[in-house]
Enzyme design. Structure first.
Site, PDB file in Angstrom:
ATOM      1  N   LYS A   1      -3.268   4.803 -10.237  1.00  0.00           N
ATOM      2  CA  LYS A   1      -3.980   3.851 -11.103  1.00  0.00           C
ATOM      3  C   LYS A   1      -5.372   4.377 -11.452  1.00  0.00           C
ATOM      4  O   LYS A   1      -6.004   3.889 -12.354  1.00  0.00           O
ATOM      5  CB  LYS A   1      -4.135   2.499 -10.383  1.00  0.00           C
ATOM      6  CG  LYS A   1      -2.819   1.730 -10.229  1.00  0.00           C
ATOM      7  CD  LYS A   1      -3.032   0.456  -9.395  1.00  0.00           C
ATOM      8  CE  LYS A   1      -1.724  -0.159  -8.948  1.00  0.00           C
ATOM      9  NZ  LYS A   1      -1.749  -0.668  -7.576  1.00  0.00           N
TER      10      LYS A   1
ATOM     11  N   LYS B   1      -8.930   7.623   0.918  1.00  0.00           N
ATOM     12  CA  LYS B   1      -9.791   6.668   0.214  1.00  0.00           C
ATOM     13  C   LYS B   1     -11.207   6.677   0.756  1.00  0.00           C
ATOM     14  O   LYS B   1     -12.172   6.528   0.007  1.00  0.00           O
ATOM     15  CB  LYS B   1      -9.227   5.255   0.316  1.00  0.00           C
ATOM     16  CG  LYS B   1      -8.052   5.059  -0.605  1.00  0.00           C
ATOM     17  CD  LYS B   1      -7.816   3.612  -0.928  1.00  0.00           C
ATOM     18  CE  LYS B   1      -6.733   3.513  -1.976  1.00  0.00           C
ATOM     19  NZ  LYS B   1      -6.068   2.242  -1.994  1.00  0.00           N
TER      20      LYS B   1
ATOM     21  N   LYS C   1      -0.285  12.868  -7.076  1.00  0.00           N
ATOM     22  CA  LYS C   1       0.586  11.754  -7.468  1.00  0.00           C
ATOM     23  C   LYS C   1      -0.009  11.004  -8.668  1.00  0.00           C
ATOM     24  O   LYS C   1      -1.229  10.987  -8.846  1.00  0.00           O
ATOM     25  CB  LYS C   1       0.873  10.823  -6.283  1.00  0.00           C
ATOM     26  CG  LYS C   1      -0.208   9.847  -5.955  1.00  0.00           C
ATOM     27  CD  LYS C   1       0.250   8.796  -4.945  1.00  0.00           C
ATOM     28  CE  LYS C   1      -0.932   7.869  -4.686  1.00  0.00           C
ATOM     29  NZ  LYS C   1      -0.756   6.850  -3.719  1.00  0.00           N
TER      30      LYS C   1
HETATM   31  P1  TYM Z   1       0.353   0.127  -4.588  1.00  0.00           P
HETATM   32  O1  TYM Z   1      -0.158  -1.076  -5.276  1.00  0.00           O
HETATM   33  O2  TYM Z   1      -0.535   1.323  -4.472  1.00  0.00           O
HETATM   34  O3  TYM Z   1       1.685   0.618  -5.279  1.00  0.00           O
HETATM   35  C1  TYM Z   1       2.739  -0.280  -5.537  1.00  0.00           C
HETATM   36  C2  TYM Z   1       4.086   0.393  -5.383  1.00  0.00           C
HETATM   37  O4  TYM Z   1       4.189   1.511  -6.269  1.00  0.00           O
HETATM   38  C3  TYM Z   1       4.541   2.678  -5.532  1.00  0.00           C
HETATM   39  N1  TYM Z   1       3.884   3.836  -6.146  1.00  0.00           N
HETATM   40  C4  TYM Z   1       4.539   4.942  -6.506  1.00  0.00           C
HETATM   41  N2  TYM Z   1       5.839   5.284  -6.416  1.00  0.00           N
HETATM   42  C5  TYM Z   1       6.203   6.495  -6.896  1.00  0.00           C
HETATM   43  N3  TYM Z   1       5.309   7.371  -7.450  1.00  0.00           N
HETATM   44  C6  TYM Z   1       3.992   7.068  -7.562  1.00  0.00           C
HETATM   45  N4  TYM Z   1       3.130   7.918  -8.127  1.00  0.00           N
HETATM   46  C7  TYM Z   1       3.556   5.812  -7.070  1.00  0.00           C
HETATM   47  N5  TYM Z   1       2.343   5.188  -7.017  1.00  0.00           N
HETATM   48  C8  TYM Z   1       2.574   3.988  -6.447  1.00  0.00           C
HETATM   49  C9  TYM Z   1       4.016   2.434  -4.133  1.00  0.00           C
HETATM   50  O5  TYM Z   1       4.684   3.243  -3.191  1.00  0.00           O
HETATM   51  C10 TYM Z   1       4.309   0.968  -3.965  1.00  0.00           C
HETATM   52  O6  TYM Z   1       5.656   0.766  -3.580  1.00  0.00           O
HETATM   53  N6  TYM Z   1       0.038  -0.913   0.264  1.00  0.00           N
HETATM   54  C11 TYM Z   1       0.825  -1.163  -0.918  1.00  0.00           C
HETATM   55  C12 TYM Z   1       0.955  -2.628  -1.277  1.00  0.00           C
HETATM   56  C13 TYM Z   1       1.504  -3.503  -0.188  1.00  0.00           C
HETATM   57  C14 TYM Z   1       2.852  -3.577   0.228  1.00  0.00           C
HETATM   58  C15 TYM Z   1       2.888  -4.581   1.252  1.00  0.00           C
HETATM   59  C16 TYM Z   1       4.018  -2.895  -0.132  1.00  0.00           C
HETATM   60  C17 TYM Z   1       0.796  -4.410   0.526  1.00  0.00           C
HETATM   61  N7  TYM Z   1       1.627  -5.068   1.399  1.00  0.00           N
HETATM   62  C18 TYM Z   1       4.073  -4.903   1.897  1.00  0.00           C
HETATM   63  C19 TYM Z   1       5.216  -3.239   0.533  1.00  0.00           C
HETATM   64  C20 TYM Z   1       5.222  -4.227   1.526  1.00  0.00           C
HETATM   65  C21 TYM Z   1       0.155  -0.467  -2.081  1.00  0.00           C
HETATM   66  O7  TYM Z   1      -1.009  -0.201  -2.075  1.00  0.00           O
HETATM   67  O8  TYM Z   1       0.936  -0.267  -3.143  1.00  0.00           O
END
Ligand code: TYM
Length: 343
Positions: free
Chosen positions: A209, A114, A206
């Site tokens: 968003k 990032k 991957k």
């Molecule tokens: P975020 O918002 O980027 O994504 C949310 C969830 O979606 C999963 N994900 C994917 N899984 C499979 N293939 C993909 N292409 C893909 N893109 C996203 C992510 O692995 C995630 O599970 N840091 C985290 C948010 C967070 C969090 C937490 C998660 C903050 N605190 C505590 C678990 C526990 C994040 O940015 O997810």
């Protein structure tokens, strides 16, 4: 010390939800309700580590909470809330900022991706992001976290923070009457197909968003025609499908589409290939498009209905925050005591 089975997970309101979020996370939140106490958060404080338009932030916050419910998370059985309503997340993350080391954060691949060349110009919050994530999880002493593969490194860091805290404050933890560790060593729940859904246009990237190509990402709110169009136009090789998983090695795009089919249908990759082995894309793609529409369309319809009722959504989020606080507050009171804060 034994910890009761408790799950925490979160999604950032920083863009429209997509198929990766659904398969890697949301879909898996539902069955965990039968075996665990479940806490599902919309992590708005994480979202603002990069610039968010405040109106978009609100819209996406409601949308994610609605997606949880539309996919089958029951707001009565599970706790659904947005992170900024429970200030203990910020408080614990500050303490973790003082436990974690700069070097641990600097090694995070998501930070490096990032920040890019621009690491002097990104926010301090983006650097400390994993420390807030550890706080999310450990504030509830969660034992398991369902996430996609891209979050594995952050969860390793969460375990490192828990171990260092347990170690640094061993004497105080014992004095408080705790037998063994104060924080659990949380498990990453990331097995099965589609834990890393790839871009439909490039199997080495991957699905995310923020992809520049409109056709590379299936969004949860896409209508049936658009979902079908994106799948039909997905990049593939020219070969037929193999009849077992080993035959997908080195075929990134094929592996991705078969993994998506397996996850959506609740089958293993081998089962899917047992059905489609030897067939070409002209057969597989329409079958995948039909399946994706069948699974995603009802969720999108329900999401739209829910987000239109902001009064009801506010009630759900407030109720969730209150129940989250009831778990977090006694844990946070212990943490203050352990660290030596006078009250
Ligand atoms: P975020 O918002 O980027 O994504 C949310 C969830 O979606 C999963 N994900 C994917 N899984 C499979 N293939 C993909 N292409 C893909 N893109 C996203 C992510 O692995 C995630 O599970 N840091 C985290 C948010 C967070 C969090 C937490 C998660 C903050 N605190 C505590 C678990 C526990 C994040 O940015 O997810």
């Amino acid at each position: 010390m034994t910890f009761s089975p408790r799950v925490f997970s979160g999604i950032k309101p920083s863009g429209d939800l997509h198929l990766g979020n659904y398969l890697g996370a949301i879909r898996r939140f539902v069955p965990l309700q039968d075996t665990h106490e479940t806490i599902y958060c919309v992590v708005d404080m994480h979202a603002i580590t990069v610039w968010q338009d405040p109106e978009d932030l609100k819209r996406w916050t409601y949308e994610i909470a609605a997606a949880y419910i539309a996919a089958g998370v029951d707001p009565k059985r599970s706790i659904i809330f947005n992170q900024s309503q429970v200030m203990e997340h910020a408080e614990l993350s500050w303490i973790f900022n003082c436990v974690a080391r700069m070097g641990w954060m600097a090694r995070m691949t998501q930070f490096k991706d990032k920040a890019g060349e621009n690491s002097e110009q990104v926010s301090l919050g983006l650097f400390a992001y994993p420390s807030l994530m550890a706080a999310d999880i450990l504030l509830y002493k969660a034992t398991g976290v369902p996430v996609g593969e891209d979050q594995k490194q952050h969860l390793e860091l969460t375990r490192d923070i828990a171990k260092k805290f347990n170690h640094d404050f061993k004497k105080q933890i014992k004095a408080l009457g705790h037998k063994g560790d104060f924080f659990p060593i949380t498990e990453t729940l990331a097995t099965g197909p589609a834990m890393r859904v790839k871009s439909l246009k490039d199997g080495s990237k991957k699905m995310s968003k923020s992809d520049a190509s409109d056709l590379s990402t299936i969004y949860m709110m896409d209508d049936a025609d658009l979902i079908a169009k994106k799948i039909k136009r997905a990049t593939t090789d020219a070969d037929a499908l193999p009849s077992e998983a080993a035959g997908l090695a080195g075929r990134l795009e094929a592996e991705n589409l078969v993994g998506i089919y397996a996850a959506l249908s609740g089958q293993s990759v081998d089962e899917v290939l047992g059905q489609f082995g030897g067939q070409g894309w002209g057969v597989f793609k329409p079958a995948l498009a039909d399946l994706a529409v069948e699974k995603l369309a009802p969720i999108a319809t329900e999401m739209k209905r829910l987000v239109a009722d902001r009064g009801e959504m506010d009630k759900i989020l407030r109720d969730g925050a209150e129940r989250a606080r009831a778990i977090a507050q006694p844990i946070m009171a212990d943490v203050r005591n352990i660290v030596g804060f006078v009250r």
